[in-house]
Design an enzyme around this catalytic site. Structure first.
Site, PDB file in Angstrom:
ATOM      1  N   LYS A   1       0.860  -1.195   0.000  1.00  0.00           N
ATOM      2  CA  LYS A   1       0.000   0.000   0.000  1.00  0.00           C
ATOM      3  C   LYS A   1       0.888   1.234   0.000  1.00  0.00           C
ATOM      4  O   LYS A   1       1.716   1.415   0.879  1.00  0.00           O
ATOM      5  CB  LYS A   1      -0.905   0.038   1.228  1.00  0.00           C
ATOM      6  CG  LYS A   1      -1.912   1.184   1.126  1.00  0.00           C
ATOM      7  CD  LYS A   1      -2.479   1.611   2.470  1.00  0.00           C
ATOM      8  CE  LYS A   1      -1.895   2.857   3.050  1.00  0.00           C
ATOM      9  NZ  LYS A   1      -1.971   4.068   2.229  1.00  0.00           N
TER      10      LYS A   1
ATOM     11  N   GLU B   1       9.941   0.199  10.570  1.00  0.00           N
ATOM     12  CA  GLU B   1      10.953   1.247  10.331  1.00  0.00           C
ATOM     13  C   GLU B   1      10.264   2.567  10.629  1.00  0.00           C
ATOM     14  O   GLU B   1       9.468   3.056   9.823  1.00  0.00           O
ATOM     15  CB  GLU B   1      11.396   1.225   8.860  1.00  0.00           C
ATOM     16  CG  GLU B   1      12.093  -0.035   8.419  1.00  0.00           C
ATOM     17  CD  GLU B   1      13.551  -0.068   8.829  1.00  0.00           C
ATOM     18  OE1 GLU B   1      14.020   0.878   9.494  1.00  0.00           O
ATOM     19  OE2 GLU B   1      14.222  -1.044   8.498  1.00  0.00           O
TER      20      GLU B   1
ATOM     21  N   CYS C   1      14.045  10.262   7.451  1.00  0.00           N
ATOM     22  CA  CYS C   1      13.921   9.671   8.786  1.00  0.00           C
ATOM     23  C   CYS C   1      15.235   9.698   9.556  1.00  0.00           C
ATOM     24  O   CYS C   1      15.238   9.846  10.766  1.00  0.00           O
ATOM     25  CB  CYS C   1      13.406   8.247   8.670  1.00  0.00           C
ATOM     26  SG  CYS C   1      14.466   7.197   7.682  1.00  0.00           S
TER      27      CYS C   1
ATOM     28  N   GLU D   1      10.348  14.717  16.085  1.00  0.00           N
ATOM     29  CA  GLU D   1      10.711  14.648  14.677  1.00  0.00           C
ATOM     30  C   GLU D   1       9.932  15.727  13.923  1.00  0.00           C
ATOM     31  O   GLU D   1       8.701  15.644  13.819  1.00  0.00           O
ATOM     32  CB  GLU D   1      10.346  13.259  14.140  1.00  0.00           C
ATOM     33  CG  GLU D   1      10.805  13.034  12.733  1.00  0.00           C
ATOM     34  CD  GLU D   1      10.431  11.646  12.220  1.00  0.00           C
ATOM     35  OE1 GLU D   1       9.293  11.213  12.438  1.00  0.00           O
ATOM     36  OE2 GLU D   1      11.296  11.019  11.588  1.00  0.00           O
TER      37      GLU D   1
HETATM   38  P1  NAD Z   1       2.447   7.679   8.455  1.00  0.00           P
HETATM   39  O1  NAD Z   1       2.652   6.744   9.592  1.00  0.00           O
HETATM   40  O2  NAD Z   1       1.451   8.751   8.609  1.00  0.00           O
HETATM   41  O3  NAD Z   1       1.990   6.881   7.155  1.00  0.00           O
HETATM   42  C1  NAD Z   1       2.779   5.831   6.648  1.00  0.00           C
HETATM   43  C2  NAD Z   1       1.875   4.875   5.899  1.00  0.00           C
HETATM   44  O4  NAD Z   1       0.989   4.273   6.849  1.00  0.00           O
HETATM   45  C3  NAD Z   1       0.988   5.537   4.840  1.00  0.00           C
HETATM   46  O5  NAD Z   1       0.916   4.692   3.727  1.00  0.00           O
HETATM   47  C4  NAD Z   1      -0.357   5.618   5.542  1.00  0.00           C
HETATM   48  O6  NAD Z   1      -1.449   5.605   4.665  1.00  0.00           O
HETATM   49  C5  NAD Z   1      -0.340   4.364   6.380  1.00  0.00           C
HETATM   50  N1  NAD Z   1      -1.242   4.366   7.533  1.00  0.00           N
HETATM   51  C6  NAD Z   1      -1.738   5.438   8.205  1.00  0.00           C
HETATM   52  N2  NAD Z   1      -2.538   5.013   9.205  1.00  0.00           N
HETATM   53  C7  NAD Z   1      -2.544   3.668   9.171  1.00  0.00           C
HETATM   54  C8  NAD Z   1      -3.150   2.649   9.973  1.00  0.00           C
HETATM   55  N3  NAD Z   1      -3.937   2.942  10.994  1.00  0.00           N
HETATM   56  N4  NAD Z   1      -2.891   1.366   9.675  1.00  0.00           N
HETATM   57  C9  NAD Z   1      -2.056   1.041   8.653  1.00  0.00           C
HETATM   58  N5  NAD Z   1      -1.475   1.955   7.858  1.00  0.00           N
HETATM   59  C10 NAD Z   1      -1.699   3.250   8.118  1.00  0.00           C
HETATM   60  O7  NAD Z   1       3.889   8.217   8.079  1.00  0.00           O
HETATM   61  P2  NAD Z   1       4.234   9.303   6.957  1.00  0.00           P
HETATM   62  O8  NAD Z   1       3.830  10.613   7.530  1.00  0.00           O
HETATM   63  O9  NAD Z   1       3.735   8.874   5.641  1.00  0.00           O
HETATM   64  O10 NAD Z   1       5.834   9.175   6.879  1.00  0.00           O
HETATM   65  C11 NAD Z   1       6.682   9.875   7.688  1.00  0.00           C
HETATM   66  C12 NAD Z   1       7.217   8.994   8.788  1.00  0.00           C
HETATM   67  O11 NAD Z   1       7.895   7.873   8.225  1.00  0.00           O
HETATM   68  C13 NAD Z   1       8.240   9.692   9.632  1.00  0.00           C
HETATM   69  O12 NAD Z   1       7.991   9.439  10.989  1.00  0.00           O
HETATM   70  C14 NAD Z   1       9.554   9.047   9.208  1.00  0.00           C
HETATM   71  O13 NAD Z   1      10.567   9.088  10.161  1.00  0.00           O
HETATM   72  C15 NAD Z   1       9.130   7.672   8.904  1.00  0.00           C
HETATM   73  N6  NAD Z   1      10.118   7.010   8.039  1.00  0.00           N
HETATM   74  C16 NAD Z   1      10.931   6.074   8.586  1.00  0.00           C
HETATM   75  C17 NAD Z   1      11.903   5.453   7.804  1.00  0.00           C
HETATM   76  C18 NAD Z   1      12.809   4.390   8.378  1.00  0.00           C
HETATM   77  O14 NAD Z   1      13.439   3.684   7.600  1.00  0.00           O
HETATM   78  N7  NAD Z   1      12.891   4.250   9.688  1.00  0.00           N
HETATM   79  C19 NAD Z   1      12.034   5.800   6.460  1.00  0.00           C
HETATM   80  C20 NAD Z   1      11.182   6.774   5.929  1.00  0.00           C
HETATM   81  C21 NAD Z   1      10.217   7.369   6.738  1.00  0.00           C
END
Ligand code: NAD
Length: 499
Positions: free
Chosen positions: A198, A273, A307, A403
Site C-alpha cells: 500500500k 521502520e 527519517c 521529529e
Molecule cells: P504515516 O505513519 O502517517 O503513514 C505511513 C503509511 O501508513 C501511509 O501509507 C499511511 O497511509 C499508512 N497508515 C496510516 N494510518 C494507518 C493505519 N492505521 N494502519 C495502517 N497503515 C496506516 O507516516 P508518513 O507521515 O507517511 O511518513 C513519515 C514517517 O515515516 C516519519 O515518521 C519518518 O521518520 C518515517 N520514516 C521512517 C523510515 C525508516 O526507515 N525508519 C524511512 C522513511 C520514513
C-alpha cells in the site's frame, strides 16, 4: 491538466512517457491488471511546488485488499514465482532493474512532481539507488542456504531449510515513495515471496508507473500487487489481514504501533521502520566543513523529510562558533526552488498539511530558540519553508526531542564526552547517529555507547544496499537492506530424519 501544472511543466524537458502517464487515470495493480477495483472514489494528488492538482489516487477499500491478498496467496501457493529456479527469478529482477534504469528520467520526474523533491538527488538516489538495490537483492536469490547440524539426539540426519515466508504486506510513507517501496519489495521478491503493497495516499504515482515495468520485466501475475487508499481503511485492513504472513511497515511511530499490534494479533512477524531524531556529535577535533556538507545531505536533503536526518547537532563549546559559521555559510548557499529545476537544493514540503506542521515548529523556534538563519515560511505559491538553523539550550525542548520532518536543524553546545553521550541518548528514538572526531579511539568508544541502529563516523546518512538499516527504541525493530532483511523474509524449517 491543470493550467498551473501545464505552465510549470512547460519550463522543463518533461518526457513524453511522464506526460502520457500523468494524463492517464489512477489505478491499482492487482493480479497483473491495472484496475479501479472497488474504490469508493478518487482523491486529488497535489503538486507541492505549485499547490495545484496534478493527478488523483483511488480510494481503495478493504474489499480491494481482500482481492489483492487472495491474488498474492494464489501466486504464492500455485504460481511459478516461489518454485522458479533461483537464477531465473534473479534474471527477471535484473531485467526489472534495467528497466528502472532505462526509465529513470521519467520515474524521477513523476516522483519529483508528486513529492516536490529536488530532481537531481531524486534521479541519483531515489531511482538509480533503487535499481542498485534490486540488483543487490537479486544476488541473494541464488545464495539462500540452510545448514546441516551434527545433533546429539541419536542417529539422525538433521538440517535446516530456508523457505520464502509467504505473502508479505508492505506499507510505505510519502517521503521516499519509490525508494521505500523498493526497500520493501526487493528482498521478498528475490527469495520468492509474493506481495501486497500500500502506497502513501499523498504520493501514489511512481509505484503505479513501476508496475508497468514489473509487467514488462515478466513478473508473473499476482506476485506484486499495489493497492492505494487511506491508512485508516486500506492500511489497517492490510496489517490485520490473516492472509498476510509477514508485515513490513515504514512510517511514523504512532502508526507503526497500530500496524505492529494488528500484525501480531494474527501472528505475522513484523518489521517496523519508524521515526527518528538522530544526533550528530561533533568534538573539538571534528572537520567542521565536512560536517556542514554532511548536514546538507542529511537534515536538509529531501527538505528535511528524511527519517535519519541528523536534526540535532551537539557541538563542543570549543568549536561552537566555528561550527555554526560553517553551517550558516552552507545554508546561505542552498537554492530553494521548484523541484524540477536542476539547480534545486531545497524543494517544497510534500503537502499543505505538513507545511502547517513544520510551521508550528518554526513558531516555537522563534519563541524559544535563537534562530540563526531561516525560521519562516517562503512567500510564494506551494509548500515551501526556509531552511532553518536554531540554537537551543534545553535538550528536552520539543524542537530537540520531536521529529519535525522539515529543514530545521537544532544546535546545542556540550563540554564532555559523558555529557554528550547522555544528551544524545536522552530521546525516545534510536534510529541513527553520527560521531565527528579525528580521534579514532574516541569515535569507537562513542559509537558503542550510542543507542541507534546506525552510527556513522565522520559522515552521516551514508546508505548502501549491503548495510542493514533500522532502529531501536521508538524507531522500531527489524532491518531493511543487507543480508539481515533476507533473513526476515525467510522462515527456517528444522528437518530431522531417522537413519
Ligand atoms: P504515516 O505513519 O502517517 O503513514 C505511513 C503509511 O501508513 C501511509 O501509507 C499511511 O497511509 C499508512 N497508515 C496510516 N494510518 C494507518 C493505519 N492505521 N494502519 C495502517 N497503515 C496506516 O507516516 P508518513 O507521515 O507517511 O511518513 C513519515 C514517517 O515515516 C516519519 O515518521 C519518518 O521518520 C518515517 N520514516 C521512517 C523510515 C525508516 O526507515 N525508519 C524511512 C522513511 C520514513
Amino acid at each position: 491538466m491543470d493550467p498551473q501544472i501545464e505552465a510549470y511543466l512547460a519550463n522543463y524537458p518533461v518526457t513524453d512517457a511522464a506526460r502520457e502517464f500523468l494524463d492517464g487515470p489512477p489505478r491499482m495493480f492487482v493480479d497483473g491488471q491495472f484496475t479501479e477495483g472497488q474504490a469508493s472514489g478518487t482523491r486529488a494528488v497535489m503538486e507541492p511546488s505549485t499547490g495545484a492538482p496534478l493527478s488523483g489516487v483511488l480510494l481503495g477499500t478493504p474489499a480491494d485488499v481482500d482481492v489483492a491478498v487472495a491474488a498474492a496467496r494464489r501466486a504464492f501457493d500455485q504460481g511459478p514465482w516461489p518454485r522458479m529456479a533461483p537464477n531465473e527469478r534473479q534474471r527477471i529482477l535484473w531485467r526489472l532493474a534495467d528497466l528502472v534504469e532505462d526509465h529513470a528520467e521519467t520515474l524521477a520526474q513523476i516522483e519529483t512532481l508528486d513529492t516536490g523533491k529536488a530532481i537531481g538527488p531524486c534521479r541519483e538516489i531515489d531511482i538509480l539507488g533503487s535499481a542498485d538495490l534490486i540488483r543487490y537483492m537479486a544476488g541473494w536469490a541464488t545464495k539462500i542456504e540452510g545448514a546441516t547440524r551434527d545433533i546429539s539426539a541419536g542417529d539422525y540426519f538433521a538440517y535446516t531449510l530456508k523457505e520464502p515466508i509467504g505473502v508479505v504486506g508492505a506499507i510505505t510513507p510519502w517521503n521516499f515513495p519509490f525508494n521505500m517501496a523498493m526497500w520493501k519489495c526487493a528482498a521478498p521478491l528475490a527469495v520468492g515471496c509474493t506481495m501486497v503493497l500500500k502506497t502513501a495516499e499523498v504520493t501514489p504515482l511512481s509505484m503505479q508507473y513501476f508496475c508497468r515495468l514489473a509487467q514488462k520485466a515478466g513478473l508473473p501475475d499476482g506476485v506484486l500487487n499495489v493497492v492505494t487508499g487511506l491508512g485508516a481503511t486500506v492500511g489497517a485492513h492490510l496489517s490485520a489481514h490473516p492472509g498476510v504472513d509477514k508485515m513490513s511497515f515504514t512510517g511514523s511511530t504512532v502508526t507503526g504501533m497500530q500496524v505492529g499490534l494488528a500484525s501480531v494479533r494474527h501472528f505475522a512477524p513484523v518489521t517496523l521502520e519508524l521515526g527518528g531524531k538522530s544526533p550528530m556529535l561533533a568534538f573539538p577535533d571534528a572537520d567542521l566543513q565536512t560536517l556542514a556538507e554532511a548536514a546538507r545531505w542529511s537534515v536538509f536533503f529531501n527538505t528535511g523529510q528524511n527519517c535519519s536526518a541528523g536534526s540535532r547537532l551537539y557541538l563542543h563549546r570549543d568549536v561552537y562558533e566555528e561550527g555554526v559559521a560553517a553551517l550558516t555559510d552552507m545554508l546561505a548557499g542552498l537554492k530553494v526552488c521548484e523541484g524540477l529545476d536542476p539547480a534545486c537544493d531545497i524543494g517544497p514540503l510534500v503537502s499543505a498539511e505538513h507545511r502547517q506542521s513544520v510551521a508550528r515548529y518554526l513558531q516555537m523556534a522563534n519563541a524559544d530558540g535563537d534562530v540563526l538563519i531561516g525560521g519562516g515560511l517562503c512567500e510564494r505559491p506551494g509548500y515551501f519553508v526556509q531552511p532553518t538553523l536554531v540554537a537551543m539550550s534545553d535538550n528536552r525542548h520539543p524542537l530537540v526531542q520531536e521529529e519535525i520532518f522539515g529543514p530545521v536543524l537544532a544546535v546545542l553546545p556540550f563540554e564532555s564526552e559523558d555529557e554528550v553521550v547522555h544528551l544524545a541518548n536522552d530521546s525516545v528514538y534510536g534510529l541513527a547517529a553520527s560521531v565527528w572526531t579525528a580521534d579514532g579511539a574516541r569515535a569507537q568508544r562513542v559509537a558503542r555507547r550510542i543507542d541507534a541502529g546506525s552510527v556513522w563516523i565522520n559522515c552521516h546518512d551514508v546508505g548502501d544496499s549491503a548495510m542493514p538499516f533500522g532502529g531501536c527504541k521508538s524507531s522500531g525493530f527489524g532491518k531493511d537492506l543487507g543480508r539481515e532483511q533476507i533473513d526476515h523474509v525467510l522462515r527456517t524449517k528444522a528437518v530431522t530424519m531417522a537413519l
